[in-house]
Design an enzyme around this catalytic site. Structure first.
Site, PDB file in Angstrom:
ATOM      1  N   GLU A   1       0.649  -1.102  -0.036  1.00  0.00           N
ATOM      2  CA  GLU A   1      -0.129  -0.105   0.094  1.00  0.00           C
ATOM      3  C   GLU A   1       0.849   1.329   0.052  1.00  0.00           C
ATOM      4  O   GLU A   1       0.691   2.472  -0.637  1.00  0.00           O
ATOM      5  CB  GLU A   1      -1.044  -0.023   1.374  1.00  0.00           C
ATOM      6  CG  GLU A   1      -1.952  -1.085   1.321  1.00  0.00           C
ATOM      7  CD  GLU A   1      -3.101  -1.106   0.282  1.00  0.00           C
ATOM      8  OE1 GLU A   1      -3.053   0.096  -0.578  1.00  0.00           O
ATOM      9  OE2 GLU A   1      -3.855  -2.044   0.268  1.00  0.00           O
TER      10      GLU A   1
ATOM     11  N   ARG B   1       0.786   3.912  -3.376  1.00  0.00           N
ATOM     12  CA  ARG B   1       0.349   5.238  -2.918  1.00  0.00           C
ATOM     13  C   ARG B   1       1.208   6.207  -2.800  1.00  0.00           C
ATOM     14  O   ARG B   1       0.974   7.267  -3.367  1.00  0.00           O
ATOM     15  CB  ARG B   1      -0.743   5.064  -1.688  1.00  0.00           C
ATOM     16  CG  ARG B   1      -1.827   4.181  -1.914  1.00  0.00           C
ATOM     17  CD  ARG B   1      -3.009   4.023  -0.782  1.00  0.00           C
ATOM     18  NE  ARG B   1      -3.739   3.018  -0.885  1.00  0.00           N
ATOM     19  CZ  ARG B   1      -4.879   2.786  -0.571  1.00  0.00           C
ATOM     20  NH1 ARG B   1      -5.731   3.871   0.003  1.00  0.00           N
ATOM     21  NH2 ARG B   1      -5.710   1.676  -0.527  1.00  0.00           N
TER      22      ARG B   1
ATOM     23  N   ASP C   1      -5.161  -9.982  -8.163  1.00  0.00           N
ATOM     24  CA  ASP C   1      -5.552  -8.938  -9.366  1.00  0.00           C
ATOM     25  C   ASP C   1      -4.119  -8.318  -9.946  1.00  0.00           C
ATOM     26  O   ASP C   1      -3.940  -8.566 -11.005  1.00  0.00           O
ATOM     27  CB  ASP C   1      -6.471  -7.935  -9.103  1.00  0.00           C
ATOM     28  CG  ASP C   1      -6.105  -7.188  -7.379  1.00  0.00           C
ATOM     29  OD1 ASP C   1      -5.084  -7.577  -6.870  1.00  0.00           O
ATOM     30  OD2 ASP C   1      -6.784  -6.430  -7.335  1.00  0.00           O
TER      31      ASP C   1
ATOM     32  N   GLU D   1     -11.780   0.690 -10.472  1.00  0.00           N
ATOM     33  CA  GLU D   1     -11.386  -0.257 -11.435  1.00  0.00           C
ATOM     34  C   GLU D   1     -12.510  -0.187 -12.821  1.00  0.00           C
ATOM     35  O   GLU D   1     -12.098  -0.073 -13.930  1.00  0.00           O
ATOM     36  CB  GLU D   1     -11.711  -1.742 -10.954  1.00  0.00           C
ATOM     37  CG  GLU D   1     -10.317  -2.145 -10.132  1.00  0.00           C
ATOM     38  CD  GLU D   1     -10.764  -1.567  -8.707  1.00  0.00           C
ATOM     39  OE1 GLU D   1     -11.804  -1.160  -8.309  1.00  0.00           O
ATOM     40  OE2 GLU D   1      -9.657  -1.500  -8.054  1.00  0.00           O
TER      41      GLU D   1
ATOM     42  N   THR E   1      -0.915   0.691 -10.348  1.00  0.00           N
ATOM     43  CA  THR E   1      -2.103   0.030  -9.993  1.00  0.00           C
ATOM     44  C   THR E   1      -2.779   1.241  -9.076  1.00  0.00           C
ATOM     45  O   THR E   1      -4.276   0.707  -8.673  1.00  0.00           O
ATOM     46  CB  THR E   1      -2.087  -1.431  -9.258  1.00  0.00           C
ATOM     47  OG1 THR E   1      -3.546  -1.799  -9.201  1.00  0.00           O
ATOM     48  CG2 THR E   1      -1.710  -1.215  -7.852  1.00  0.00           C
TER      49      THR E   1
HETATM   50  C1  DMJ Z   1      -6.373   0.507  -4.801  1.00  0.00           C
HETATM   51  O1  DMJ Z   1      -5.540   0.774  -3.679  1.00  0.00           O
HETATM   52  C2  DMJ Z   1      -5.543  -0.075  -5.996  1.00  0.00           C
HETATM   53  O2  DMJ Z   1      -6.205   0.079  -7.341  1.00  0.00           O
HETATM   54  C3  DMJ Z   1      -5.427  -1.647  -5.529  1.00  0.00           C
HETATM   55  O3  DMJ Z   1      -4.784  -2.290  -6.841  1.00  0.00           O
HETATM   56  C4  DMJ Z   1      -6.577  -2.119  -5.444  1.00  0.00           C
HETATM   57  N1  DMJ Z   1      -7.214  -1.503  -4.409  1.00  0.00           N
HETATM   58  C5  DMJ Z   1      -7.672  -0.174  -4.676  1.00  0.00           C
HETATM   59  C6  DMJ Z   1      -8.832   0.130  -5.449  1.00  0.00           C
HETATM   60  O4  DMJ Z   1      -9.911  -0.426  -5.335  1.00  0.00           O
END
Ligand code: DMJ
Length: 685
Positions: free
Chosen positions: A315, A319, A448, A583, A672
């Site tokens: 995370e 982020r 994912d 998403e 992501t």
């Molecule tokens: C985000 O932190 C990122 O997109 C991660 O890959 C999946 N979860 C959240 C959004 O849903």
């Protein structure tokens, strides 16, 4: 025996009405009963018939009574009471109607990034032979999204609308039509629903106001005025949504990780001001310069990583490291690279494990790392979705240590036994370096972004790393072979899960990243049938929103393989929440960029409207909700995730923008968390 005269009857009624004495009342009730008994059977029958007729007439005519004439139902009173309670706790709750007019945005024109090279307008044609081409699903509409259509057209109160007395307000134009839908304001218990100013014409340009609509990069002909006007209105709606979210964060959670917009306080996860860092590049891209300046100021003066705090490696990487690197690339401001180096170095102890598979948690102050308390496993997606960021940090610092540790993870996973036609288990052990919990395969939570990063690393590195491509192509084949199915009734294509050879027709909303990733692969020369699957999955993700009463997707959907009962999507009570996730909007953005099919923008617009209708909180912020199936009370969870600003709103903006040079997908790759990194000009060393 004789019936009472009319005069007697009236005097009886009047005296009853004014009597407050129990005895008198009792006496009169008895005499009333005596008089009733004195009536002939015919007279009694006639009176009863008359009363019955009045009752029936009253019931039949109730729906057409204007709302302001109706009295509150029990539920209405309950709602009003609860609104009052919320207000008592929160003395400054303002009706959304009382909010000051949205600030006019600075021009977004300065947000262009990357050299101005013409876009690649190629629409990928189906090429590959492998995937079964399913028929396109019929588009099913869910007519009851905002109340019975008949009632809406009549201008009657819809089922989303409650009287003003309940702090639930509706502004509705007299005329019907799409644009009018956008003017509705409905609010419920603290979370609101704001009239969408975006559908108004954009403010006229006077230097301070919104920039003229950006010219479409892919067309010599200017767009017709109504189309370009709508584009600018939609972009402005996204800026409005951002400003509203930012206002809540600034007022009640400044410097903390997340806003709790209903209770008007904050939530702390790592204590790193996550929302500010996650939002930096979004503000830059949206052209919100004032907001960006105050955020930069905070990063410069307040942000410190020298803290005795455990953070999650994944995370924090996607982020914080991702947000800082992306902002550095967009702005060229050294501050962000310095901060990125600082946090990158502090995350490195996570990789000191016997297997070189990193631990999930790092103490960034002490320089120690550990797995979660209950296991020595790490989640597969978490250890394989930090590569774009660490590789970019190496490129920018010219220090190879970051890219070496993450490349090592990919090498290990590449040759690890336990995959199933390219599909990977969800856990990996940090001691042995082996997969654990084998036999369960999903493209949802915990796996994912492994698939996403296989493709994106390959693109980032200039399409030279063959192992990554091989793993990605194999995985897509595995998905098609084992996980892709269609519903029996509406022929909706979805990606289910496999648990020890048992197929589970369940799909997380998280899987809705896949249409976008498949489309990106096809755009980069991978088989055309990837694009076919992307188109079909995009439709399904759209239906996951459209078929819900609030127009918002649940966290998890179950699909019906039988044709018999006609319903394609089921949602279990525990799965009805929506966390403001990005998403689907993300995939809509890719699909629009590669096909230019405007339906993807329209689907995105519907989603933005639904967020505004059901998750917007008065006074500032958006909240995740517990029940996407209850339009009256979606039940706020009182949390605005940082990814709503970092990802969801950014992808909305990019989806609606006509400027194909704004983060051109031939030059940038998104991590992501929607942070953009340049595609490397030359292969990594
Ligand atoms: C985000 O932190 C990122 O997109 C991660 O890959 C999946 N979860 C959240 C959004 O849903």
């Amino acid at each position: 025996m004789y019936p009472p005269s009319r005069k007697d009857f009236i005097s009886l009624t009047l005296s009853d009405a004014h009597s407050h004495s129990y005895n008198n009342g009792k006496h009169r009730r008895q005499s009333c009963w005596r008089k009733w008994k004195q009536l002939s059977r015919l007279q009694r029958s006639l009176i009863l018939l008359l009363l019955a007729l009045i009752l029936i007439f009253g019931l039949l005519s109730y729906p057409s009574i204007p709302p302001e004439w109706k009295t509150f139902s029990d539920r209405d009173e309950w709602l009003e009471l609860n609104d009052r309670e919320v207000k008592d706790d929160l003395p400054d709750v303002q009706s959304v109607l009382d909010l000051p007019a949205a600030k006019v945005p600075p021009p977004a024109a300065g947000s262009h990034v990357g050299p101005a090279v013409g876009p690649d307008p190629a629409v990928v044609e189906p090429k590959g032979p492998n995937i079964p081409i399913f028929p396109k699903p019929p588009i099913k509409s869910f007519p009851n999204k905002r109340g019975p259509p008949g009632m809406r057209k009549d201008g009657n109160i819809s089922d989303t609308v409650v009287e003003k007395k309940q702090v639930q307000e509706v502004v509705e134009e007299e005329e019907g039509g799409e644009e009018d839908k956008e003017k509705k304001i409905v609010s419920w218990r603290g979370a609101v629903i704001q009239a969408d100013q975006a559908t108004e014409p954009p403010p006229s340009a006077n230097g301070k106001e919104a920039a003229a609509p950006p010219a479409p990069a892919d067309s010599a002909d200017p767009l017709p005025l109504d189309v370009s006007g709508r584009t600018e209105a939609r972009l402005e709606a996204v800026r409005d949504a951002f400003r509203h979210a930012w206002k809540g964060y600034k007022d009640y959670a400044w410097g903390h990780d997340e806003l709790k917009p209903i209770s008007r306080t904050f939530g702390e996860w790592f204590g790193l001001g996550l929302t500010i860092i996650d939002s930096l590049d979004t503000m830059w891209i949206l052209g919100l310069r004032e907001e960006f300046a105050e955020a930069r100021d905070w990063v410069e003066k307040e942000l410190s990583f020298d803290k005795n705090v455990d953070v999650n490696l994944f995370e924090t990487t996607i982020r914080v490291l991702g947000g800082l690197l992306s902002t550095y690339n967009l702005t060229g401001d050294q501050l962000f690279l310095d901060k990125a180096k600082d946090i990158g170095a502090r995350l490195m102890p996570a990789f000191k494990t016997p297997s070189k598979i990193p631990f999930s948690d790092v103490n960034i102050g002490k320089g120690t790392a550990h797995p979660p308390r209950w296991t020595s496993d790490s989640t597969l997606a978490e250890v394989t979705s930090i590569q774009l960021e660490f590789r970019e940090l190496s490129r920018l610092t010219q220090d190879p240590q970051y890219q070496e540790v993450v490349n090592e993870v990919m090498k290990l996973v590449h040759k690890l036994p336990g995959k199933h036609d390219g599909l990977v288990p969800m856990f990996i052990n940090t001691n042995s370096g082996q997969f654990t919990h084998k036999g369960v395969f999903t493209l949802g939570a915990r796996a994912d972004s492994y698939y996403e990063y296989l493709l994106k690393q390959w693109i980032q590195g200039g399409k030279t790393e063959d192992d990554l491509l091989e793993d990605y192509l194999q995985a897509v084949e595995g998905v098609k072979k084992h996980l892709v199915r269609q519903t029996g009734s509406g022929r909706l294509t979805f990606v289910g899960e496999l648990s020890h050879t048992r197929f589970n027709p369940k799909m997380d909303h998280l899987v809705c990243f896949l249409p976008g990733t498949l489309a990106l692969g096809a755009h980069n020369g991978l088989p055309g049938d990837h694009m076919d699957l992307a188109v079909q999955l995009m439709e399904t993700c759209h239906q996951m929103y459209k078929q819900m009463e609030t127009g918002l997707s649940p966290e998890i959907a179950h699909f019906n393989l039988q044709a018999s009962d006609g319903q394609d999507i089921f949602v279990k009570p525990a799965d009805r929440h929506n966390l403001l996730r990005p998403e689907t909007v993300e995939s809509l953005f890719y699909m629009y960029r590669f096909t230019k099919d405007t339906k993807y923008r329209d689907w995105g617009w519907d989603i933005l409207e639904s967020f505004n209708n059901h998750t917007k909180v008065p006074g500032g912020g958006y909240t995740s909700i517990n029940n996407v199936r209850d339009i009256e009370n979606p039940a706020p969870r009182d949390k605005m995730e940082s990814f709503f600003l970092g990802e969801t709103l950014k992808y909305f903006y990019l989806l609606f923008s006509d400027d194909m040079e704004l983060l051109n997908l031939d030059k940038y790759v998104f991590n992501t968390e929607a942070h953009a990194f340049p595609i490397w000009p030359s292969p990594p060393k």
